[in-house]
Design a protein around this motif. Structure first.
Motif, PDB file in Angstrom:
ATOM      1  N   PHE A 154       8.784  17.966  -8.572  1.00 22.07           N
ATOM      2  CA  PHE A 154       9.001  17.584  -7.176  1.00 22.07           C
ATOM      3  C   PHE A 154       8.381  16.233  -6.832  1.00 22.07           C
ATOM      4  O   PHE A 154       8.278  15.873  -5.669  1.00 22.07           O
ATOM      5  N   GLY A 155       7.955  15.495  -7.837  1.00 15.45           N
ATOM      6  CA  GLY A 155       7.302  14.219  -7.589  1.00 15.45           C
ATOM      7  C   GLY A 155       8.185  13.233  -6.860  1.00 15.45           C
ATOM      8  O   GLY A 155       7.721  12.492  -5.976  1.00 15.45           O
ATOM      9  N   TRP A 156       9.459  13.230  -7.204  1.00 15.56           N
ATOM     10  CA  TRP A 156      10.364  12.256  -6.572  1.00 15.56           C
ATOM     11  C   TRP A 156      10.536  12.550  -5.081  1.00 15.56           C
ATOM     12  O   TRP A 156      10.697  11.635  -4.269  1.00 15.56           O
ATOM     13  N   ILE A 157      10.459  13.848  -4.699  1.00 12.44           N
ATOM     14  CA  ILE A 157      10.546  14.189  -3.274  1.00 12.44           C
ATOM     15  C   ILE A 157       9.314  13.683  -2.538  1.00 12.44           C
ATOM     16  O   ILE A 157       9.410  13.099  -1.446  1.00 12.44           O
ATOM     17  N   ILE A 158       8.135  13.889  -3.151  1.00 19.95           N
ATOM     18  CA  ILE A 158       6.886  13.403  -2.548  1.00 19.95           C
ATOM     19  C   ILE A 158       6.933  11.888  -2.416  1.00 19.95           C
ATOM     20  O   ILE A 158       6.522  11.316  -1.401  1.00 19.95           O
ATOM     21  N   TRP A 159       7.450  11.224  -3.452  1.00 25.55           N
ATOM     22  CA  TRP A 159       7.544   9.751  -3.421  1.00 25.55           C
ATOM     23  C   TRP A 159       8.396   9.284  -2.245  1.00 25.55           C
ATOM     24  O   TRP A 159       8.011   8.379  -1.500  1.00 25.55           O
ATOM     25  N   ILE A 160       9.542   9.926  -2.061  1.00 27.39           N
ATOM     26  CA  ILE A 160      10.450   9.528  -0.974  1.00 27.39           C
ATOM     27  C   ILE A 160       9.795   9.751   0.381  1.00 27.39           C
ATOM     28  O   ILE A 160       9.842   8.886   1.266  1.00 27.39           O
TER      29      ILE A 160
ATOM     30  N   GLY B  98       7.849   7.360   5.021  1.00 32.62           N
ATOM     31  CA  GLY B  98       6.874   7.449   6.110  1.00 32.62           C
ATOM     32  C   GLY B  98       6.144   6.134   6.323  1.00 32.62           C
ATOM     33  O   GLY B  98       5.994   5.672   7.466  1.00 32.62           O
ATOM     34  N   PHE B  99       5.688   5.509   5.242  1.00 34.14           N
ATOM     35  CA  PHE B  99       5.010   4.221   5.346  1.00 34.14           C
ATOM     36  C   PHE B  99       5.958   3.149   5.867  1.00 34.14           C
ATOM     37  O   PHE B  99       5.566   2.277   6.656  1.00 34.14           O
ATOM     38  N   THR B 100       7.213   3.208   5.431  1.00 32.93           N
ATOM     39  CA  THR B 100       8.183   2.196   5.866  1.00 32.93           C
ATOM     40  C   THR B 100       8.428   2.281   7.367  1.00 32.93           C
ATOM     41  O   THR B 100       8.403   1.263   8.072  1.00 32.93           O
ATOM     42  N   VAL B 101       8.654   3.504   7.865  1.00 36.74           N
ATOM     43  CA  VAL B 101       8.879   3.684   9.303  1.00 36.74           C
ATOM     44  C   VAL B 101       7.651   3.241  10.094  1.00 36.74           C
ATOM     45  O   VAL B 101       7.754   2.530  11.098  1.00 36.74           O
ATOM     46  N   PHE B 102       6.471   3.675   9.627  1.00 35.95           N
ATOM     47  CA  PHE B 102       5.228   3.286  10.301  1.00 35.95           C
ATOM     48  C   PHE B 102       5.072   1.770  10.317  1.00 35.95           C
ATOM     49  O   PHE B 102       4.709   1.177  11.346  1.00 35.95           O
TER      50      PHE B 102
ATOM     51  N   LEU C  21       0.829  -1.198   0.000  1.00 32.56           N
ATOM     52  CA  LEU C  21       0.000   0.000   0.000  1.00 32.56           C
ATOM     53  C   LEU C  21       0.869   1.256   0.000  1.00 32.56           C
ATOM     54  O   LEU C  21       0.580   2.223  -0.728  1.00 32.56           O
ATOM     55  N   GLY C  22       1.918   1.267   0.809  1.00 27.43           N
ATOM     56  CA  GLY C  22       2.822   2.411   0.844  1.00 27.43           C
ATOM     57  C   GLY C  22       3.481   2.647  -0.503  1.00 27.43           C
ATOM     58  O   GLY C  22       3.573   3.794  -0.967  1.00 27.43           O
ATOM     59  N   ARG C  23       3.922   1.570  -1.152  1.00 26.50           N
ATOM     60  CA  ARG C  23       4.545   1.704  -2.471  1.00 26.50           C
ATOM     61  C   ARG C  23       3.545   2.235  -3.502  1.00 26.50           C
ATOM     62  O   ARG C  23       3.868   3.103  -4.319  1.00 26.50           O
ATOM     63  N   THR C  24       2.296   1.757  -3.433  1.00 28.77           N
ATOM     64  CA  THR C  24       1.280   2.191  -4.393  1.00 28.77           C
ATOM     65  C   THR C  24       0.929   3.660  -4.215  1.00 28.77           C
ATOM     66  O   THR C  24       0.883   4.436  -5.179  1.00 28.77           O
ATOM     67  N   ILE C  25       0.669   4.084  -2.967  1.00 23.15           N
ATOM     68  CA  ILE C  25       0.308   5.485  -2.699  1.00 23.15           C
ATOM     69  C   ILE C  25       1.470   6.415  -3.044  1.00 23.15           C
ATOM     70  O   ILE C  25       1.267   7.498  -3.613  1.00 23.15           O
ATOM     71  N   ALA C  26       2.689   6.000  -2.714  1.00 25.36           N
ATOM     72  CA  ALA C  26       3.857   6.818  -3.063  1.00 25.36           C
ATOM     73  C   ALA C  26       3.952   6.990  -4.573  1.00 25.36           C
ATOM     74  O   ALA C  26       4.277   8.080  -5.066  1.00 25.36           O
ATOM     75  N   GLY C  27       3.651   5.914  -5.304  1.00 25.81           N
ATOM     76  CA  GLY C  27       3.690   6.002  -6.758  1.00 25.81           C
ATOM     77  C   GLY C  27       2.632   6.938  -7.321  1.00 25.81           C
ATOM     78  O   GLY C  27       2.873   7.683  -8.272  1.00 25.81           O
TER      79      GLY C  27
END
Length: 651
Positions: free
Chosen positions: A588-594, A599-603, A574-580
């Motif tokens: 600035f899309g790559w910054i938003i992706w990171i 954030g999802f990874t830490v959570f 889910l984190g990978r999909t929403i980031a995408g």
């Protein structure tokens, strides 16, 4: 554990206790069958307890006025103060002046705080009537007149004016604008009209505003006067707080002093347990058997007027517990301590818990990359952060859980969920390696993972029953061991064999069926053995077979392993999909992706790691320990230097 008795000449008392506290290997207890002779009391602890409370008060007080915020980890793992043991024991620091200074500062601050609260209350009142152009000193009583400041609704004013005019002309009523459909009225009346006027005010429910204290000038002038007083008090408070901040220079000394007093109190409490006469002292306590030769060797250095005897614990004796496990499994004794230590005759479950917790944590977290992160944190944190040994073992336990997660993540193909399936083409070899290592795909085919979870649960339940059997056998309760433990072990095992035979090995299906029947009949014949009536005995035995539902419930609890492991993978996907989705914007899309992906990874690591720990521990405590474990043991607490802030360095 061995019960140790050290008989010494009284001249060796101080040196012996110095030695024992330095070694930290003997938990001193009292001999209930011996009573001390009528000797003057030597060991008072009230003064030390008072000193400890005073130093703690000083540390708590100055910590409130720390100008620089402590690092987050410092609050959990404070950096120890290095000091030589000889310097620590010879430390002389009089905390009384600091204690009195802290008390004085606190009293001043309390006085200032009370005064400012009173002034702020006055300011709040004056702000309500700020617009009034009247002199506040005119409000009150004189020899002939009395004045009132009233707060009324706009609609009430004409009625009040009308009623006041009817009772006489010896009065004056002035109206001033207010807020929220209310207004103020300044009423001056002759003394003879006080009673009828106040009756009218009461009947109309009109509020008479009372000044909190005498003011001079208009409300605006009074507000300025109060604000000046508040500013003066704020300056006083700042100066007093500077004095509190200046006390931080004594923090290290206070911490060392607190540890010294705590160690001294530990010693005095232990000394109070010994039996003494005019000539000798008898020190009684518990020691780990392997440490006794070292005690004897060290005692030789202080003289010859002593003798040591040892014995095994008597049946029913309250023996302290010190867990001793191998280099790997000792990292998991945190779990045993968390549940409660076993009593002295009980089996230490830590080696079994270590194996099962390792597997459960790995399945629940179930991601190779997350496991690597947890393992690195667990192994590296104790090397960079000063922490107690128990905390180090906890981190290492999590690290081994991370390694298990790496293994199960690789076997189930979860590498930050399915993120590694979307790597650039030049990193395609990593995706190929991931797919080759994957044995089970719980996303597309969850059944094998469910079977693995249930199988592990069955194994742990059987191990628990087998441990219970050997425990009862060791206690020479042979019939209970066979009838109540081994019988259920064999019955559950027979059911497992029969199910496996039906699904995979038809050639042993008949054997499995007869095995189930035989073990069931054995249970029926033995579980009602306490009944004297043969009919009741049979029915009681038949009813005991219903107990299989309890074991079935225990086994089904292990399905949570599959559920938690699957949850970790799905949240990562889910984190990978929403980031995408949000990271596809230009510039600035790559910054938003990171930001979203990290954030999802830490959570996910935090929540899934917490769930893995809690549920892995729960399965051990609820489904495993209930089969054989008896807690109630008290920890081994030898006499030693009780330090929280100090770390001894080499002499």
């Amino acid at each position: 554990m061995k019960k140790l008795e050290i008989l010494i000449h009284r001249s060796l008392h101080d040196e012996t206790f110095d030695l024992l506290q330095d070694m930290g290997v003997l938990q001193i207890t009292s001999r209930q069958d011996f009573k001390n002779e009528d000797l003057p009391e030597e060991f008072h602890s009230e003064d030390l307890e008072r000193n400890i409370n005073e130093v703690r008060y000083c540390l708590d007080f100055i910590n409130k006025y720390r100008t620089e915020k402590q690092p987050f980890l410092e609050s959990f793992f404070p950096t120890p103060i290095p000091i030589k043991k000889s310097e620590f024991l010879e430390k002389v620091f009089n905390h009384n002046q600091i204690y009195k200074k802290c008390q004085s500062i606190e009293e001043q601050l309390n006085t200032i705080r009370a005064s400012m609260n009173r002034l702020n209350a006055q300011l709040e009142f004056l702000n309500r009537i700020e617009s009034l152009p009247i002199a506040l000193e005119d409000i009150g009583s004189t020899r002939y007149v009395k004045s009132y400041l009233l707060e009324i609704n706009e609609t009430q004013y004409p009625l009040l004016q009308d009623r006041l005019e009817k009772i006489g002309k010896e009065l004056s009523l002035q109206k001033f604008s207010g807020k929220e459909r209310k207004c103020f009225a300044f009423l001056i009346i002759y003394q003879d009209l006080i009673e009828p006027v106040e009756n009218i005010l009461a009947e109309e429910s009109i509020s008479i505003l009372s000044l909190p204290q005498a003011f001079e000038g208009t409300p605006k002038e009074a507000i300025q006067s109060v604000k000046k007083k508040i500013q003066n008090f704020e300056k006083q408070r700042a100066n007093v707080e500077k004095e509190a901040v200046s006390l931080l220079k004594h923090e290290s000394e206070l911490k060392i002093t607190l540890d010294y007093y705590a160690s001294e109190l530990e010693r005095r409490n232990s000394e109070a347990h010994i039996f003494k006469t005019h000539d000798v002292c008898l020190i009684t306590g518990w020691a780990i058997e392997e440490t006794i030769p070292a005690i004897e060797e060290r005692m030789k250095s202080i003289g010859k007027e002593w003798v040591i005897s040892q014995r095994d614990p008597d049946p029913g004796e309250d023996v302290p517990i010190a867990l001793e496990n191998g280099p790997w499994s000792r990292n998991f004794d945190v779990l045993t301590n968390l549940y409660g230590l076993p009593n002295y005759t009980e089996i230490d479950p830590t080696p079994f818990v270590a194996i099962f917790f390792f597997a459960y944590f790995g399945i629940c977290l179930g991601d190779a990359v997350y496991g690597l992160i947890v393992a690195l944190i667990g192994f590296l944190a104790p090397n960079f952060i000063q922490m107690p040994d128990s905390s180090k073992r906890f981190f290492r336990m999590l690290a081994w859980g991370g390694i298990a997660s790496m293994i199960f993540g690789a076997l189930t193909g979860s590498w930050m969920g399915d993120t590694f399936d979307y790597l650039p083409s030049f990193l395609g070899f990593i995706t190929t390696l991931k797919n080759k290592l994957m044995i089970i795909n719980p996303i597309n085919n969850p059944l094998p993972m469910i079977i693995v979870s249930i199988a592990i649960g069955i194994i742990q339940v059987l191990v628990g029953l087998l441990i219970a059997f050997f425990k009862e056998w060791k206690r020479k309760n042979y019939l209970d061991a066979i009838y109540d433990k081994l019988s259920w072990f064999l019955f559950i095992l027979s059911i497992v064999i029969y199910i496996v035979a039906m699904a995979m090995i038809p050639s042993i299906k008949t054997f499995g069926l007869w095995f189930v029947i035989a073990t069931a009949l054995f249970l029926v014949g033995t579980q009602g053995r306490s009944k004297k009536n043969i009919i009741l005995r049979i029915f009681s035995g038949l009813y005991s077979l219903y107990g299989i539902t309890s074991y079935l419930g225990d086994v089904l609890s292990y399905s949570r392993l599959f559920a938690l492991g699957l949850t970790t993978t799905i949240i990562a996907m889910l984190g990978r999909t929403i980031a995408g989705l949000f990271g596809s914007s230009p510039y600035f899309g790559w910054i938003i992706w990171i930001v979203i992906f990290v954030g999802f990874t830490v959570f996910n690591i935090l929540m899934s790691g917490l769930g893995a720990f809690v549920h892995s521990a729960r399965l051990n405590y609820v489904e495993f320990f209930t089969k054989f474990y008896e807690n109630g043991g008290k920890p081994f607490q030898p006499l030693q230097y009780k330090t929280k802030y100090v770390k001894f360095t080499e002499e």
